[in-house]
Enzyme design. Structure first.
Site, PDB file in Angstrom:
ATOM      1  N   SER A 185      21.578  53.750  20.923  1.00 30.60           N
ATOM      2  CA  SER A 185      23.037  53.667  21.096  1.00 30.60           C
ATOM      3  C   SER A 185      23.785  54.214  19.891  1.00 30.60           C
ATOM      4  CB  SER A 185      23.443  52.206  21.306  1.00 30.60           C
ATOM      5  OG  SER A 185      23.156  51.460  20.132  1.00 30.60           O
ATOM      6  N   SER A 228      12.836  50.814  27.148  1.00 32.14           N
ATOM      7  CA  SER A 228      11.425  51.177  26.914  1.00 32.14           C
ATOM      8  C   SER A 228      11.254  52.685  26.763  1.00 32.14           C
ATOM      9  CB  SER A 228      10.543  50.717  28.076  1.00 32.14           C
ATOM     10  OG  SER A 228      10.443  49.334  28.096  1.00 32.14           O
ATOM     11  N   ARG A 242       2.038  56.635  10.201  1.00 28.30           N
ATOM     12  CA  ARG A 242       1.385  57.932  10.462  1.00 28.30           C
ATOM     13  C   ARG A 242       1.787  58.950   9.392  1.00 28.30           C
ATOM     14  NH1 ARG A 242      -2.586  57.654  12.118  1.00 28.30           N
ATOM     15  NH2 ARG A 242      -2.679  57.643  14.374  1.00 28.30           N
ATOM     16  N   HIS A 258      -0.087  58.556   6.404  1.00 28.29           N
ATOM     17  CA  HIS A 258      -1.432  59.156   6.517  1.00 28.29           C
ATOM     18  C   HIS A 258      -1.428  60.637   6.191  1.00 28.29           C
ATOM     19  CE1 HIS A 258      -2.546  55.688   9.433  1.00 28.29           C
ATOM     20  NE2 HIS A 258      -2.822  55.388   8.195  1.00 28.29           N
ATOM     21  N   ASP A 271       4.674  61.082  16.587  1.00 26.79           N
ATOM     22  CA  ASP A 271       3.296  61.605  16.585  1.00 26.79           C
ATOM     23  C   ASP A 271       3.293  63.123  16.739  1.00 26.79           C
ATOM     24  OD1 ASP A 271       1.952  59.284  16.086  1.00 26.79           O
ATOM     25  OD2 ASP A 271       1.383  58.888  18.151  1.00 26.79           O
ATOM     26  N   GLU A 303      12.085  53.852  23.306  1.00 24.83           N
ATOM     27  CA  GLU A 303      11.100  53.403  22.309  1.00 24.83           C
ATOM     28  C   GLU A 303       9.788  54.191  22.431  1.00 24.83           C
ATOM     29  OE1 GLU A 303      11.357  49.626  24.016  1.00 24.83           O
ATOM     30  OE2 GLU A 303      13.432  49.444  23.350  1.00 24.83           O
ATOM     31  N   ARG A 315      12.228  46.672  19.279  1.00 25.93           N
ATOM     32  CA  ARG A 315      11.106  47.550  19.640  1.00 25.93           C
ATOM     33  C   ARG A 315      11.290  48.936  19.054  1.00 25.93           C
ATOM     34  NH1 ARG A 315       7.809  47.048  24.580  1.00 25.93           N
ATOM     35  NH2 ARG A 315       8.494  49.174  24.977  1.00 25.93           N
TER      36      ARG A 315
HETATM   37  O1  LIG Z   1      18.301  51.532  19.885  1.00 23.68           O
HETATM   38  P1  LIG Z   1      19.483  50.623  19.671  1.00 23.68           P
HETATM   39  O2  LIG Z   1      20.653  51.014  20.499  1.00 23.68           O
HETATM   40  O3  LIG Z   1      19.818  50.471  18.222  1.00 23.68           O
HETATM   41  O4  LIG Z   1      19.089  49.215  20.195  1.00 23.68           O
HETATM   42  C1  LIG Z   1      17.954  48.529  19.720  1.00 23.68           C
HETATM   43  C2  LIG Z   1      17.686  47.325  20.555  1.00 23.68           C
HETATM   44  O5  LIG Z   1      17.461  47.697  21.878  1.00 23.68           O
HETATM   45  C3  LIG Z   1      16.187  47.248  22.275  1.00 23.68           C
HETATM   46  O6  LIG Z   1      15.334  48.321  22.180  1.00 23.68           O
HETATM   47  C4  LIG Z   1      16.362  46.665  23.651  1.00 23.68           C
HETATM   48  O7  LIG Z   1      15.563  47.176  24.619  1.00 23.68           O
HETATM   49  C5  LIG Z   1      15.731  46.211  21.319  1.00 23.68           C
HETATM   50  O8  LIG Z   1      14.358  46.153  21.064  1.00 23.68           O
HETATM   51  C6  LIG Z   1      16.503  46.525  20.104  1.00 23.68           C
HETATM   52  O9  LIG Z   1      16.912  45.322  19.577  1.00 23.68           O
END
Ligand SMILES: O=P(O)(O)OC[C@H]1O[C@](O)(CO)[C@@H](O)[C@@H]1O
Length: 187
Positions: free
Chosen positions: A90, A151, A59, A62, A162, A154, A48
């Protein structure tokens, strides 16, 4: 117990607001400077995180910036004129870590957007922007989250992208309507 939409969306929005307020302005400005001084901007991440990076790459495209997702079928060579933006909360995920190391070997600049300032990625990083939220490592100084997995990282990554795009538009006094020239038209 059934959870209401209202109380749940409030958790998400409050966490996001708190996180966005905790990002260091100077770190963001360094990233914008790096983007402005580069020929092409490459992006790497997984899962994600990659989805958020793809939205940021689109973006920035753009705004007329040449963007590349590492692994895309028409990916060009990276050079010392380019920037690699690594998204990894991480900073320990194998694929982005390996690609960052490789990009440095080709003389490219590396920017890391992540949560963990003491990750193995720091060895290859020129610019670091910290989104200090919960990662899969659950480190002690991360902002905890009630949301699923990472989440919050992300979402914040997407909003950071943005925000950066909007800052660039405002810095350069770009007319928003003129940006449609860069938008795909085969749709
Ligand atoms: O941001 P990191 O630590 O590289 O981890 C990415 C992983 O963690 C996740 O975001 C798990 O929520 C996955 O979508 C992705 O594979």
């Amino acid at each position: 117990m059934k959870q209401s939409f209202d109380s749940t969306q409030q958790i998400v929005v409050d966490e996001l607001k708190n996180t966005m307020n905790s990002i260091d302005e100077l770190q963001v400005e360094s990233l914008i400077t790096a983007i402005n001084n580069t020929e092409k901007v490459f992006f790497v991440g997984v899962g994600r995180v990659l989805l958020s990076l793809e939205a940021i790459a689109k973006r920035l495209a753009h705004l007329g910036i040449q963007t590349v997702i590492v692994g895309e079928i028409t990916e060009p060579a990276i050079t010392e004129k380019d920037l690699l933006i690594v998204g990894s909360g991480s900073g320990k995920t194998m694929f982005p870590l390996g690609i960052a190391k490789k990009a440095k070997q080709f003389g490219a600049k590396v920017a890391h957007i992540g949560a963990n300032p003491e990750s193995p990625l720091s060895e290859f990083t020129d610019v670091f922007v910290r989104i200090p939220v919960q990662t899969k490592l659950y480190l002690p100084d991360e902002i905890p989250s009630q949301q699923i997995m990472t989440s919050l990282f992300e979402q914040s990554l997407l909003l950071l992208g943005d925000t950066i795009a909007l800052m660039m538009v405002k810095d350069q006094n770009i007319d928003l309507k003129s940006l449609w020239q860069y938008h795909a038209n085969l749709e």
